[in-house]
Design an enzyme around this catalytic site. Sequence first.
Site, PDB file in Angstrom:
ATOM      1  N   LYS A  53       8.696   1.290  -6.968  1.00 57.91           N
ATOM      2  CA  LYS A  53       7.784   2.079  -7.820  1.00 57.91           C
ATOM      3  C   LYS A  53       8.528   2.613  -9.047  1.00 57.91           C
ATOM      4  O   LYS A  53       8.021   2.559 -10.155  1.00 57.91           O
ATOM      5  CB  LYS A  53       7.174   3.233  -7.005  1.00 57.91           C
ATOM      6  CG  LYS A  53       6.137   2.742  -6.000  1.00 57.91           C
ATOM      7  CD  LYS A  53       5.734   3.814  -4.991  1.00 57.91           C
ATOM      8  CE  LYS A  53       4.825   3.201  -3.917  1.00 57.91           C
ATOM      9  NZ  LYS A  53       4.536   4.115  -2.816  1.00 57.91           N
ATOM     10  N   GLN A  97       5.984  10.133  -1.105  1.00 56.63           N
ATOM     11  CA  GLN A  97       5.991   8.931  -0.261  1.00 56.63           C
ATOM     12  C   GLN A  97       5.725   9.300   1.200  1.00 56.63           C
ATOM     13  O   GLN A  97       6.391  10.167   1.764  1.00 56.63           O
ATOM     14  CB  GLN A  97       7.348   8.216  -0.408  1.00 56.63           C
ATOM     15  CG  GLN A  97       7.447   6.917   0.345  1.00 56.63           C
ATOM     16  CD  GLN A  97       6.528   5.819  -0.208  1.00 56.63           C
ATOM     17  OE1 GLN A  97       6.321   5.706  -1.407  1.00 56.63           O
ATOM     18  NE2 GLN A  97       5.954   5.035   0.687  1.00 56.63           N
ATOM     19  N   ASP A 120      -1.992   8.945  -6.202  1.00 56.69           N
ATOM     20  CA  ASP A 120      -2.274   8.199  -4.973  1.00 56.69           C
ATOM     21  C   ASP A 120      -3.753   8.323  -4.593  1.00 56.69           C
ATOM     22  O   ASP A 120      -4.221   7.643  -3.679  1.00 56.69           O
ATOM     23  CB  ASP A 120      -1.417   8.759  -3.821  1.00 56.69           C
ATOM     24  CG  ASP A 120      -0.406   7.748  -3.323  1.00 56.69           C
ATOM     25  OD1 ASP A 120      -0.494   6.579  -3.738  1.00 56.69           O
ATOM     26  OD2 ASP A 120       0.465   8.128  -2.522  1.00 56.69           O
TER      27      ASP A 120
END
Length: 299
Positions: A53, A97, A120
């Site tokens: 990422k 994460q 997200d």
Amino acid sequence: MTTVIDGKKAATSVIEAVKVAAAGLEAETGVKTGLAVVIVGDDPASHTYVGAKGRMAKECGFNSIQHTLSAETSQGELARLVQSLNEDASIHGILVQLPLPKHLNSEPIIQSIRPEKDVDGLHVVNAGKLATGDLETGLISCTPAGAMLLVRSIHGEDLSGLNAVVIGRSNLFGKPMAQLLLNANATVTTAHSRTKDLASVAKGADILVAAVGRPEMVKADWVKPGATVIDVGVNRIDAPERGEGKSRLVGDVAYAEASDVAAAITPVPGGVGPMTIAMLMANTVIAAHRAAGRKPPKF
Ligand SMILES: NC(=O)c1ccc[n+]([C@@H]2O[C@H](COP(=O)([O-])OP(=O)(O)OC[C@H]3O[C@@H](n4cnc5c(N)ncnc54)[C@H](OP(=O)(O)O)[C@@H]3O)[C@@H](O)[C@H]2O)c1
């Protein structure tokens, strides 16, 4: 001829559009798109994802920041970091994460991210906007957003008259995917582990989306001839034919047999997988445009 939906190609074109949008925003306003990724602990798979990422964010011309916290980090320390990122005007997207180490509770952390920085798409405000049909002001969970882009590459924007079946009802994928299909006018069924006669439910689908986590569960006789099949599953299975101790990735769909029946199908790997990171970059550049008071690009 069955169309193999090329997720790598679709992801590359999203990334190219993100680069153009990020460069344009910076040229016009001086705002450099900023993405902060937070990782707690030493899980190797999570470190691989986070590394990818960060590299992609840099490639997109973003200001890419990684916060690596030890496995012993407390809930309070993590919450304070998220708070400081919420207040940092140079950061437009925050990603924590998952999964977090067992002693940490992820839900309050995710819900403490400002919805406008929740790239997200997991904050209840963003889930709620999607559920109420507001696709303009929220941020949509990356994997369903990417899967939807692949559906649109086959069927266009309007799915009127088409039956869609999503197998799986997770907050991360199944529910937002069903909402996206519904917003595009499909007639949507969400199936799950309690669904009776799943095979015949699946066979009613013009668009069949599988997100279960069971290797090759969806067989050819579950697929309506001519259907579009989107396979979200990522399962590692033993592959002794490749040598001792070797493994390979398969989806939730028995690809070889299902592709004889489907009109269009995503492979695993190379289908939905590459879309997730591309849509994360897309969400981040959208968030940066909104923060700068500019019209965000559409993907
Ligand atoms: N980037 C990517 O490509 C990406 C991103 C996200 C997920 N994935 C993959 O997608 C898959 C699903 O992920 P997820 O996070 O949604 O998983 P999840 O939270 O474990 O949800 C799985 C869903 O499948 C349903 N299910 C389980 N067994 C079933 C059965 N025998 N028949 C019908 N439904 C069944 C469950 O039903 P219940 O609700 O009734 O338990 C649940 O709704 C995984 O393989 C994951 O690795 C890939």
